[in-house]
Design a protein around this motif. Sequence first.
Motif: not given
Length: 418
Positions: A99, A94, A325
């Motif tokens: 993203s 990630h 996150s």
Amino acid sequence: MDKQFLLNNSKTFCMYPWSHLMVTPEGQTFPCCVAVPGNVNHHEKNPILGNTREQSLQEMFHSEEMNTLRKDILNEKENFWCTYCYEHEKYSPHSFRSSANHHLGKFFDDIVHLTRADGSVPEFRMRYLDVRFSNVCNFKCRLCGSAYSSQWAAETRAHGHPEWQNRSAIIHADESNDLLNEVLEHVPYIELAYFAGGEPLMNDEHYMILEEMIRQGRNEVVSLRYNTNCSVKKYRQKDIMDLWSQFKSVEISASLDHYGERAEYIRHGTNWGDVESNLKLFTTLPNMTLSVHSVISMLNYVTYADFLDYMTKHLVNTDKFITQSHALTRTPEWFCVQNLPEHLKKQAEPVMLQFMNSCPEKFRGLYADRIPEIINFVNAEHGWDIWKEQTLFNIHERDAIRGEDFNKVFPELESLGV
């Protein structure tokens, strides 16, 4: 140009350099928000693309440096601007890059295939907005500073820092309206508008942009995303709940590193009861979703599992919650979690793993499964011996200025010797 490979398998490809520029409250402009000094190794390179007080966004988007970045990306060549994501992806799949490709990949055919051999593209259409018009903020978080917080700047000036003696505590990316007007020209193209700060809910330009989006009917298309301290519901004559209710979707990414008195120490200005109440109010909107963004630092790592447990039981146990996150930040160095003494890292690790293994199944993929990524980052380097003196100095200095007591708030960190 293999679209699927670039979006899904490339080690360098990122949609941001084709659809975005990030602007700080001081007007400094970067390819994205993690390409700022402190996150990247600039070597001999110019650390900024330019400044909005001197250049337009169009000029910087079409600059030689941005052309080189796009060319390198398409040639699978690592570029210094992207160091943060390269480093982050050593510990986690990630990243800001992944993203960007997930959220903006649908615009690949609109612009990427038009890229010339030198990396230039015909036109700039901002699909993703991240322009921070000022540092106005009602908090002064320990991991922040004057460039992103007017409260920090006022405190710095009040305690004699020479750089701020003749400066206003409030800084603007552009003293004229040129930057705002240029952003408003992109409203027909923006699909994702990210507002951060300072505190975005105290930013005049933020409200002007929302109102222009509504006027143009873009509220049915644009998704709003906020990184906010969740302390503000109304600003001057503006009711943020009323404005938000008119948009397709709104995601609150709440800046929360802990709860209770630890939250109030780490993010000075927090009233935890008010923040928790506001979050619950915000999620009553049918178009609203909630995520939590935490900075993993020396201050919260040892009790981070306690924070996640609290969130699980009291705040995120709602169908509006979509993810948590974490930023594995290296700055400021004196609070970087990698510089925590090793015995405290070893103390925290089994507690973190225990939480991960006992967490309710529906939250595993939202945050519990990412705990090994945090642990891997924490243990990758050990810098307490290097940063001990400066860490203790900064804690003592700020405690004295703010009338706070580190040892009272963080008894689990007593062995630091504060």
